[in-house]
Design an enzyme around this catalytic site. Structure first.
Site, PDB file in Angstrom:
ATOM      1  N   HIS A 120      14.261  29.162  51.450  1.00  0.00           N
ATOM      2  CA  HIS A 120      13.356  28.035  51.662  1.00  0.00           C
ATOM      3  C   HIS A 120      11.945  28.468  51.288  1.00  0.00           C
ATOM      4  CE1 HIS A 120      12.095  24.528  54.571  1.00  0.00           C
ATOM      5  NE2 HIS A 120      11.279  24.624  53.535  1.00  0.00           N
ATOM      6  N   HIS A 138       8.854  26.891  48.647  1.00  0.00           N
ATOM      7  CA  HIS A 138       8.376  25.931  47.636  1.00  0.00           C
ATOM      8  C   HIS A 138       7.489  26.718  46.686  1.00  0.00           C
ATOM      9  CE1 HIS A 138       9.626  22.475  50.149  1.00  0.00           C
ATOM     10  NE2 HIS A 138       9.394  23.341  51.121  1.00  0.00           N
ATOM     11  N   HIS A 168      15.150  18.674  53.731  1.00  0.00           N
ATOM     12  CA  HIS A 168      14.326  18.924  54.904  1.00  0.00           C
ATOM     13  C   HIS A 168      14.667  17.853  55.943  1.00  0.00           C
ATOM     14  CE1 HIS A 168      12.099  21.467  52.224  1.00  0.00           C
ATOM     15  NE2 HIS A 168      11.075  21.656  53.028  1.00  0.00           N
ATOM     16  N   GLU A 219      12.149  18.725  60.987  1.00  0.00           N
ATOM     17  CA  GLU A 219      10.925  19.557  61.026  1.00  0.00           C
ATOM     18  C   GLU A 219       9.947  18.814  61.942  1.00  0.00           C
ATOM     19  OE1 GLU A 219       8.766  19.717  57.322  1.00  0.00           O
ATOM     20  OE2 GLU A 219       7.544  21.447  57.929  1.00  0.00           O
ATOM     21  N   ASP A 236       8.665  29.235  53.390  1.00  0.00           N
ATOM     22  CA  ASP A 236       8.234  27.848  53.142  1.00  0.00           C
ATOM     23  C   ASP A 236       7.107  27.788  52.105  1.00  0.00           C
ATOM     24  OD1 ASP A 236       8.434  25.105  53.401  1.00  0.00           O
ATOM     25  OD2 ASP A 236       7.572  24.994  55.410  1.00  0.00           O
ATOM     26  N   ASP A 237       5.859  27.974  52.536  1.00  0.00           N
ATOM     27  CA  ASP A 237       4.691  27.914  51.647  1.00  0.00           C
ATOM     28  C   ASP A 237       3.799  29.110  51.969  1.00  0.00           C
ATOM     29  OD1 ASP A 237       5.055  25.109  50.412  1.00  0.00           O
ATOM     30  OD2 ASP A 237       5.308  24.778  52.561  1.00  0.00           O
TER      31      ASP A 237
HETATM   32  N1  ADE Z   1       6.635  20.642  50.900  1.00  0.00           N
HETATM   33  C1  ADE Z   1       6.186  21.894  50.953  1.00  0.00           C
HETATM   34  N2  ADE Z   1       6.353  22.406  52.185  1.00  0.00           N
HETATM   35  C2  ADE Z   1       6.929  21.432  52.932  1.00  0.00           C
HETATM   36  C3  ADE Z   1       7.355  21.340  54.278  1.00  0.00           C
HETATM   37  N3  ADE Z   1       7.210  22.351  55.147  1.00  0.00           N
HETATM   38  N4  ADE Z   1       7.877  20.185  54.698  1.00  0.00           N
HETATM   39  C4  ADE Z   1       8.012  19.158  53.866  1.00  0.00           C
HETATM   40  N5  ADE Z   1       7.627  19.186  52.590  1.00  0.00           N
HETATM   41  C5  ADE Z   1       7.091  20.316  52.123  1.00  0.00           C
HETATM   42 ZN    ZN Z   2       9.777  23.334  53.130  1.00  0.00          ZN
END
Ligand code: ADE
Ligand code: ZN
Length: 337
Positions: free
Chosen positions: A19, A21, A195, A198, A276-277
């Protein structure tokens, strides 16, 4: 508090990341370098000013800055450079295999050709020592029609991605909004993920499973609010790709001590740890493991289980998974002596 041995093992153990992006791996320094290279104006005067803006209240406040950061990506080489930088970080964290999301609509909406997005990211994956595959993710705040058009544009490149995902603003955009396009992707033979749970309710996890027929749930942490759903996820061993630093930065949990990762493990779920990011949330894979093990009463057995789960949940042939799982087990056996 963690001991030094556990800290070192968490860093060194073989990992899979499921996971991430790729646009969320754009570090402020690279955003500024690409902005200069491409003549794109930014709303921030310096790297420090941009980084100072990374104080998020929720998912949407992050997404607004994330999409603005991605506006510097124009050329195939930009996508290559971003992906190469991520894969170098992943390799440094002993990630052996990564399944990488990309958001083509963020780029095609600005006039960037689909071919440049996919070819740049894919070429970097091929040039890396880390095994890496791609998951095309639809933006759920846009229409299903837009997702269909995106799929059409991407299909000439279908040999370069293995799966389809669903991301962006969750609440108000339930999985069932994308029922038809996911059905088409299923017919085409792609792996499916979404997703769900969350910020959105447990019901979104259910419809991701029952309507979209996804194989993994990205995040999914809110499943514990529904006992029947939790039991189902445990029985089916549906993987959850949990992202601890993301969850605290986006205030899904106010502090890491309140994160439910141990509760998910104790419920028997197939939990994985992911970044994630990472450029926005304070770190890559090793930082995520370190933060959550520091805050929760997790030990060596949890570390081994989480490392194994990453490979178990990966979209890899069984014999390849077996090889990675043997590597994890050999690593922990050597650590025990
Ligand atoms: N796009 C990038 N990170 C995300 C996240 N945590 N939740 C939803 N969309 C995303
Ligand atoms: Zn994500």
């Amino acid at each position: 508090m963690m001991n030094d041995q556990l800290r070192a093992l968490l860093r060194q153990m073989p990992k899979a990341e499921l996971h991430i992006h790729i646009e969320g791996s754009l570090e402020p320094e690279l955003i500024f370098a690409l902005a200069a290279r491409n003549g794109v104006a930014l709303a921030y005067a310096s790297v420090e000013q941009l980084r100072a803006a990374y104080a998020f209240e929720d998912l949407q406040s992050f997404l607004d800055i994330y999409y603005a950061g991605a506006s510097v990506l124009l050329k195939e080489q930009d996508f290559y450079d971003m992906t190469s930088a991520y894969l170098a970080r992943a390799a440094a964290d002993n990630v052996r295999h990564a399944e990488i999301f990309f958001d083509p609509q963020t780029h095609t909406a600005r006039g960037v050709p689909m071919a440049d997005v996919i070819n740049g990211i894919h070429r970097a994956c091929q040039d890396s020592p880390v095994s890496a595959t791609l998951i095309l993710s639809f933006l759920r705040h846009l229409s299903e029609e837009d997702a269909f058009a995106t799929l059409e544009q991407a299909l000439p490149h279908r040999d370069k991605f293995i799966g389809i995902g669903l991301d962006s603003s969750e609440v108000g955009n339930p999985p069932e909004k994308f029922a038809r396009v996911f059905a088409r992707c299923r017919e085409l033979g792609f792996h499916l993920v979404a997703h769900a749970g969350e910020e959105g309710p447990p019901a979104y996890i259910e419809t991701a499973l029952d309507v979209l027929h996804v194989e993994r749930i990205d995040h999914g942490v809110r499943c514990l609010e529904d006992a029947a759903l939790t039991q189902r996820l445990a029985r089916q061993q549906t993987a959850l790709t949990v992202c601890p630093l993301s969850n605290t930065k986006l205030r899904v949990f106010d502090t890491m001590a309140e994160h439910n990762l141990l509760g998910l493990l104790d419920a028997g779920l197939l939990v994985t740890v992911n970044s994630d990011d990472p450029a926005y949330f304070g770190g890559y894979m090793n930082a995520n493991f370190a933060a959550v093990f520091e805050a929760l009463p997790l030990g060596l057995a949890h570390a081994q289980r989480l490392a194994r789960n990453g490979f178990i949940a990966a979209f890899l042939p069984d014999e390849v998974k077996r090889r990675y799982l043997d590597e994890v087990d050999a690593f922990f056996a050597a650590a025990a002596v």
